[in-house]
Design an enzyme around this catalytic site. Structure first.
Site, PDB file in Angstrom:
ATOM      1  N   HIS A   1     -78.563  87.158  60.652  1.00 28.36           N
ATOM      2  CA  HIS A   1     -77.410  88.050  60.752  1.00 28.36           C
ATOM      3  C   HIS A   1     -77.434  88.660  62.147  1.00 28.36           C
ATOM      4  CE1 HIS A   1     -76.927  88.166  56.323  1.00 28.36           C
ATOM      5  NE2 HIS A   1     -78.235  88.276  56.252  1.00 28.36           N
TER       6      HIS A   1
ATOM      7  N   CYS B   1     -77.329  83.156  55.510  1.00 21.26           N
ATOM      8  CA  CYS B   1     -78.103  83.760  54.429  1.00 21.26           C
ATOM      9  C   CYS B   1     -77.608  83.410  53.016  1.00 21.26           C
ATOM     10  CB  CYS B   1     -78.158  85.265  54.656  1.00 21.26           C
ATOM     11  SG  CYS B   1     -79.500  86.062  53.783  1.00 21.26           S
TER      12      CYS B   1
END
Ligand code: GLN
Length: 254
Positions: free
Chosen positions: A197, A99
């Site tokens: 994630h 990310c």
């Protein structure tokens, strides 16, 4: 070989764990550490925050996500290390950037408040912040890893330049890189960038194995796991747990 066969260290760099570590990303470091031990290697973890010394060896580099503010904090330090990171990436060092660091491994990230953060361009991509966050569990398909299962939460929309391979494609719900082209993440040599994630690696052992194999082959010329009856059993248990976690995450898409 620089060490006795039974020791075989593998040095793992955890990049910016203070500022870039959200939604469980530090679990990736633990997952690699555990798996390496079960394969009979000796994992050594080096946390590298801003201004910290770089270790003598870096066999695997793991970086997590962060708020826009965290990204602003580490960007200068990241630039100081950019040439070295480029050299390592070109030399085949496996890296996993989640990310916020995935965005900064690209060319730039223009945040939703209009700040433009230059990236270090290891991945030819760029990211533009939106005012709607993209959030939820995600399943994507990859030839190399089968189904990859994780959790996305970002404001940035990432676009890959022509010729850059995505990590996976989505056909169901989920936004992935940008919500427009059904791609998610990027794979450049042994560098993986992704929005996943979760933590990602405990649920996706095939990606752990990709990183570990690349690291062991680069350092020792081969990937040669050494098991005892006990570690073989523990690895099977770990993989069963991963399979159950994958089922649960896949059954709760958003
Ligand atoms: N701050 C970035 C964004 O919102 C990255 C977020 C993250 O790492 N989860 O897009």
């Amino acid at each position: 070989m620089e060490q006795s066969a039974s020791k075989r260290p593998i040095d793992i760099v955890s990049l910016y764990p203070k500022d870039m570590n959200i939604y469980g990303d530090s679990g990736n470091v633990l997952a690699i550490e555990r798996r390496l031990s079960l394969y009979g290697y000796e994992p050594r973890i080096h946390a590298v925050n801003q201004n910290d010394a770089w270790p003598d060896h870096a066999d695997i580099i793991l970086g997590g996500g962060g708020q826009d503010t965290g990204q602003k904090k580490i960007i200068e330090d990241l630039f100081r290390r950019a040439d070295m990171l480029h050299e390592l990436a070109d030399d085949g060092v496996p890296m996993l950037m989640i990310c916020g660091l995935y965005q900064l491994f690209g060319e730039y990230f223009e945040t939703v408040d209009g700040t433009k953060l230059e990236g270090i361009s290891i991945i030819r991509s760029y990211t533009v912040g939106r005012d709607v966050r993209m959030i939820g569990n995600l399943v994507e398909h990859s030839e190399l890893f089968g189904d990859i299962i994780g959790y996305e939460n970002h404001s940035g929309q990432t676009f890959l330049r022509e010729g850059v391979a995505p990590l996976g494609h989505m056909d169901g719900e989920g936004t992935g890189n940008n919500g427009e082209d059904h791609t998610e993440g990027a794979l450049v040599n042994h560098v993986i960038g992704t929005y996943m994630h979760g933590s990602l690696l405990p649920k996706n052992p095939k990606i752990s194995d990709f990183l570990i194999r690349a690291a062991a082959e680069r350092r020792y010329g081969e990937f040669a796991p050494q098991f005892t009856d006990e570690t073989r059993e523990q690895l099977a248990h770990l993989d069963e747990t991963a399979a159950r976690a994958r089922e649960v995450a896949a059954s709760r898409p958003r």
